[in-house]
Motif scaffolding. Structure first.
Motif: not given
Length: 185
Positions: A29, A39-41, A72, A133, A135
């Motif tokens: 990460l 980071r997009r999840s 992801r 991130e 989420k």
């Protein structure tokens, strides 16, 4: 929401995690964050019912690790398109004509990872200017009947909402929050 008995379950080749430990995952990460930024999840909440009670379908790996289907997003990828891509990759049968007609429904919640650590929060702390991130959990409308193909190294289990509620020690904070997120429905 349809009974779990409406769905047929099969298997397909195993899908392995890229990292063998949480430490390796957080290190990866960190490396990706340096190249791509945040980071997009996305993760899917698939609801069925059994014996008159709502259940959530979760993937079980090993004896005690549970996760929601998802993962992801690619840089610039739309959340709904990415969610469908992840669902097809994880749970759709290989035959194109047997793929379920999933519909991405409501956004249930957003979780944030402020640092390169395992903990995620249902809000972005005010002092965090650059979270690592985000989420998003989406409710997925399942068709009335379909065939789901599960990787051989995983099990798709229907967990009742009452077992998820306040059970962070077994399911983690994200999955155990689902009963509260669904309560508005």
């Amino acid at each position: 929401v349809y009974p779990v008995g409406n769905y047929t379950f099969g298997s397909k080749p195993p899908k392995f995690e890229k990292d063998s430990s949480v430490t390796q995952r957080l290190e990866r990460l960190k490396e990706k964050y340096a190249r791509e930024g945040l980071r997009r999840s996305v993760e899917a909440v698939l609801v069925v019912h059994e014996h008159g009670h709502p259940h959530v379908l979760v993937l079980q790996m090993g004896a005690s690790f549970f996760k929601l289907p998802g993962g992801r997003l690619r840089p610039g990828e739309d959340e709904a398109e990415g969610m469908l891509r992840k669902l097809h990759s994880l749970l759709a049968p290989p035959a194109e004509n047997m793929r379920p007609d999933w519909r991405v429904s409501d956004l249930l919640g957003t979780w944030w990872r402020p640092n390169f650590e395992n903990m995620m929060y249902p809000y972005c702390p005010a002092h965090v200017a650059r979270p690592k991130e985000v989420k998003r959990l989406f409710l997925i409308a399942l068709p009335e009947r379909c065939y789901l193909s599960v990787p051989k190294n995983m099990r798709l289990v229907a967990v009742p909402l009452f077992e998820l509620y306040d059970n962070i020690s077994r399911y983690g904070p994200v999955i155990s929050s689902i009963p509260a997120l669904l309560s508005r429905f």
